[in-house]
Design a protein around this motif. Structure first.
Motif, mmCIF file in Angstrom:
data_model
loop_
_atom_site.group_PDB
_atom_site.id
_atom_site.type_symbol
_atom_site.label_atom_id
_atom_site.label_comp_id
_atom_site.label_asym_id
_atom_site.label_seq_id
_atom_site.Cartn_x
_atom_site.Cartn_y
_atom_site.Cartn_z
ATOM 1 N N LEU A 93 -5.465 4.313 13.651
ATOM 2 C CA LEU A 93 -5.008 4.208 12.266
ATOM 3 C C LEU A 93 -6.097 3.582 11.398
ATOM 4 C CD1 LEU A 93 -2.804 4.460 10.125
ATOM 5 C CD2 LEU A 93 -1.928 2.239 10.874
ATOM 6 N N LEU A 94 -6.760 2.540 11.906
ATOM 7 C CA LEU A 94 -7.855 1.912 11.177
ATOM 8 C C LEU A 94 -8.999 2.901 10.968
ATOM 9 C CD1 LEU A 94 -9.313 -0.539 9.958
ATOM 10 C CD2 LEU A 94 -10.003 -1.170 12.289
ATOM 11 N N LEU A 95 -9.330 3.685 11.988
ATOM 12 C CA LEU A 95 -10.394 4.682 11.860
ATOM 13 C C LEU A 95 -10.029 5.741 10.829
ATOM 14 C CD1 LEU A 95 -11.349 5.184 15.627
ATOM 15 C CD2 LEU A 95 -12.653 3.958 13.883
ATOM 16 N N ASN A 96 -8.766 6.123 10.781
ATOM 17 C CA ASN A 96 -8.331 7.095 9.780
ATOM 18 C C ASN A 96 -8.516 6.550 8.370
ATOM 19 O OD1 ASN A 96 -7.608 8.977 11.711
ATOM 20 N ND2 ASN A 96 -5.476 8.303 11.804
ATOM 21 N N VAL A 97 -8.192 5.266 8.185
ATOM 22 C CA VAL A 97 -8.350 4.651 6.861
ATOM 23 C C VAL A 97 -9.822 4.593 6.477
ATOM 24 C CG1 VAL A 97 -8.058 2.520 5.556
ATOM 25 C CG2 VAL A 97 -6.220 3.326 7.045
ATOM 26 N N LEU A 98 -10.678 4.199 7.407
ATOM 27 C CA LEU A 98 -12.101 4.056 7.114
ATOM 28 C C LEU A 98 -12.726 5.380 6.704
ATOM 29 C CD1 LEU A 98 -13.237 1.641 9.983
ATOM 30 C CD2 LEU A 98 -13.080 1.109 7.542
ATOM 31 N N ARG A 99 -12.405 6.447 7.413
ATOM 32 C CA ARG A 99 -13.077 7.716 7.127
ATOM 33 C C ARG A 99 -12.391 8.540 6.042
ATOM 34 N NH1 ARG A 99 -10.583 9.203 12.071
ATOM 35 N NH2 ARG A 99 -9.308 11.083 11.917
ATOM 36 N N SER A 100 -11.137 8.199 5.733
ATOM 37 C CA SER A 100 -10.451 8.949 4.674
ATOM 38 C C SER A 100 -10.883 8.503 3.284
ATOM 39 C CB SER A 100 -8.939 8.795 4.827
ATOM 40 O OG SER A 100 -8.555 7.438 4.664
ATOM 41 N N ILE A 101 -11.442 7.313 3.147
ATOM 42 C CA ILE A 101 -11.933 6.829 1.855
ATOM 43 C C ILE A 101 -13.382 7.269 1.698
ATOM 44 C CG2 ILE A 101 -12.393 4.790 0.441
ATOM 45 C CD1 ILE A 101 -10.171 3.357 1.913
ATOM 46 N N PRO A 102 -13.731 8.045 0.673
ATOM 47 C CA PRO A 102 -15.104 8.536 0.516
ATOM 48 C C PRO A 102 -16.097 7.403 0.275
ATOM 49 C CG PRO A 102 -13.565 9.780 -0.850
ATOM 50 C CD PRO A 102 -12.826 8.575 -0.348
ATOM 51 N N GLU A 103 -17.374 7.729 0.495
ATOM 52 C CA GLU A 103 -18.420 6.718 0.313
ATOM 53 C C GLU A 103 -18.476 6.202 -1.114
ATOM 54 O OE1 GLU A 103 -18.887 9.723 1.572
ATOM 55 O OE2 GLU A 103 -20.142 9.715 3.374
#
Length: 265
Positions: free
Chosen positions: A114-124
């Motif tokens: 879930l944490l990985l999903n949050v990190l990569r779902s937010i663009p740079e």
């Protein structure tokens, strides 16, 4: 007379595959219908004339030695942002991939994924806008933004690589009394090292492009130079910056391709 062997029959289509294909086709059709795409306006004589006039403003590119020196500094800054951001993301990705691959139980796996999903779902760009408030303007915020987004991507890829690796070598070492960390380092990690390095190099290529764009929100590098000169309508200077971006990306792509070729041998 010898008979030739018959080729194997093609596998039958599954109902789920057909349903997925139909769903994707419907999504494409609905997308074209819902968007007001005016293709004809793109190829009118007026559009062609204004585009040519706009492009003429970029020629010739600025070539003053003092300005080229600034571009060189911006190029090094952009490369440094992408390299450090990718390195931090790779280290954090490995740390998150261990629980995400189920090594510490199902609860830790679900929470970490879930944490990985949050990190990569937010663009740079969004990460950079958030971190600019805390870290201030400059390349530090851009580096942290790249690291945050890329760690989510690499963490997911690394976790999948760990899960898909053969568990037998590590299990054999564990049965013979080897500690879990040592068994992982000697059995599982060598199986996935080349794949993980390939993922990291690919993300480094992407981060080069992303670092050049992050400067638009004040994260330094060539992107910040490009935004500055475009906002002042200094098109010739902007053309030199864009040429530097193209050369930098082409050079990084070539280096990454050669490294992947070396690893595959």
């Amino acid at each position: 007379m010898r008979h030739r062997s018959q080729p194997p029959k093609a596998p039958a289509w599954r109902a789920s595959s057909i349903a997925l294909l139909l769903g994707l086709s419907a999504l494409v059709i609905v997308s074209f219908i819902s968007l007001p795409l005016h293709w004809g306006a793109l190829f009118t004589q007026e559009a062609l004339r204004t585009s040519v006039e706009f492009l003429r403003g970029f020629a010739p590119p600025e070539s003053a030695p003092s300005f080229l020196l600034k571009i060189a500094v911006g190029t090094v800054e952009t490369l440094s942002m992408s390299t450090i951001g990718t390195l931090l993301a790779a280290l954090l990705g490995i740390g998150l991939a261990l629980p995400a691959s189920g090594r510490f139980g199902n609860s830790a796996r679900l929470t970490t994924r879930l944490l990985l999903n949050v990190l990569r779902s937010i663009p740079e760009l969004v990460w950079a806008a958030i971190l600019l408030i805390a870290a201030g303007l400059g390349p530090f915020a851009g580096t942290l933004a790249l690291a945050a987004h890329t760690s989510g991507v690499l963490g997911r890829l690394f976790a999948d690589a760990f899960e898909n690796s053969s568990p037998l070598p590590e299990a054999t070492l564990r049965i013979n009394g080897v500690r879990p960390l040592a068994a992982f380092l000697y059995a599982t990690l060598p199986q996935t090292a080349s794949q993980m390095l390939s993922y990291t190099l690919y993300r480094w290529e992407n981060n080069i492009r992303a670092a050049a764009i992050l400067g638009v929100v004040g994260a330094g590098g060539l992107g910040q130079m490009l935004k500055y000169h475009l906002s002042l309508f200094q098109m010739q200077a902007a053309a030199s910056v864009m040429l530097a971006m193209l050369l930098m990306v082409a050079a990084v792509d070539a280096v990454s391709f050669m490294l992947r070729r070396i690893m595959s041998k």
